[in-house]
Design an enzyme around this catalytic site. Sequence first.
Site, PDB file in Angstrom:
ATOM      1  N   ARG A 164       2.756  79.812   1.607  1.00  0.00           N
ATOM      2  CA  ARG A 164       1.602  78.604   1.430  1.00  0.00           C
ATOM      3  C   ARG A 164       1.747  77.766   0.411  1.00  0.00           C
ATOM      4  NH1 ARG A 164      -3.053  83.308   1.220  1.00  0.00           N
ATOM      5  NH2 ARG A 164      -2.535  84.629   2.865  1.00  0.00           N
ATOM      6  N   LYS A 175       0.709  92.368  13.471  1.00  0.00           N
ATOM      7  CA  LYS A 175      -0.143  92.355  12.339  1.00  0.00           C
ATOM      8  C   LYS A 175      -1.862  92.147  13.076  1.00  0.00           C
ATOM      9  CE  LYS A 175      -1.332  88.800   8.907  1.00  0.00           C
ATOM     10  NZ  LYS A 175      -0.561  87.673   8.144  1.00  0.00           N
ATOM     11  N   THR A 232       3.037  83.765   6.424  1.00  0.00           N
ATOM     12  CA  THR A 232       2.383  82.621   6.693  1.00  0.00           C
ATOM     13  C   THR A 232       3.398  81.831   7.308  1.00  0.00           C
ATOM     14  OG1 THR A 232       1.329  82.988   4.686  1.00  0.00           O
ATOM     15  CG2 THR A 232       0.650  80.946   6.066  1.00  0.00           C
ATOM     16  N   GLU A 263       5.691  90.651   0.704  1.00  0.00           N
ATOM     17  CA  GLU A 263       5.664  89.618   1.798  1.00  0.00           C
ATOM     18  C   GLU A 263       5.046  88.437   0.920  1.00  0.00           C
ATOM     19  OE1 GLU A 263       2.606  87.811   4.663  1.00  0.00           O
ATOM     20  OE2 GLU A 263       2.966  90.137   4.811  1.00  0.00           O
TER      21      GLU A 263
END
Length: 221
Positions: free
Chosen positions: A44, A132, A72, A40
């Site tokens: 960011r 998650k 993210t 993943e």
Amino acid sequence: MSDIIDCLSRRIIPVAVLDDVRHGPLLGEALIAGGLPLVEITLRTQAGLAAIATLARDGGPTGSQLLVGAGTVTSTDQVEAAVSAGAKFIVSPGYSAEVVHAAQKLGVTVIPGVATAGEMMAALGQGLRLVKFFPASHLGGPAGLAAFTGVFPELSFVPTGGVGPNNLGDYLSMTSVAAVGGSWMIPREALHHGDGPTIEALTKQAVELAAPYKLSTREDT
């Protein structure tokens, strides 16, 4: 591998923060060699999308051996950009019905972050079964997650945030946990210095730690 579901038997989703797209191939090779052929890549940094494209679509040394997703992800625009770059799954830090819908519309697996019963209900309402649990350490860790699992037996969780070698087993021993997410096997300093052997060694260690905890369902217990 067409979907992250195919990789959950490994019980770990490596999370990478890349500052330079040139670190992508080294990362992919180290993860594959270490036994975790998925990653993943968070959005960011400015290098995130380009790194996804390099690893997922442009071939390179890892080619189709690596399953690449975007993390993210906080907007529908990012969903579309990540999927266009080649991401095969989407992970978000919180729950957004719009982000979930955008990913579903594009046919990719989406794993939204949830922290409350209301968000878990919303996930079920959009047809999700995998979410998650984030930030896991600030939500009470395994005990905090256990408080939800009896209420939502349909959901499987990926605890992320504060997960590492010392507590990995506490999560993976729970039948409600499909896998854990973490970045401890991908130190940014190692990426910066091109230290593939360190990433490979940490990945192998993570795989070995997770090996005793076979993926199960609640029906198995």
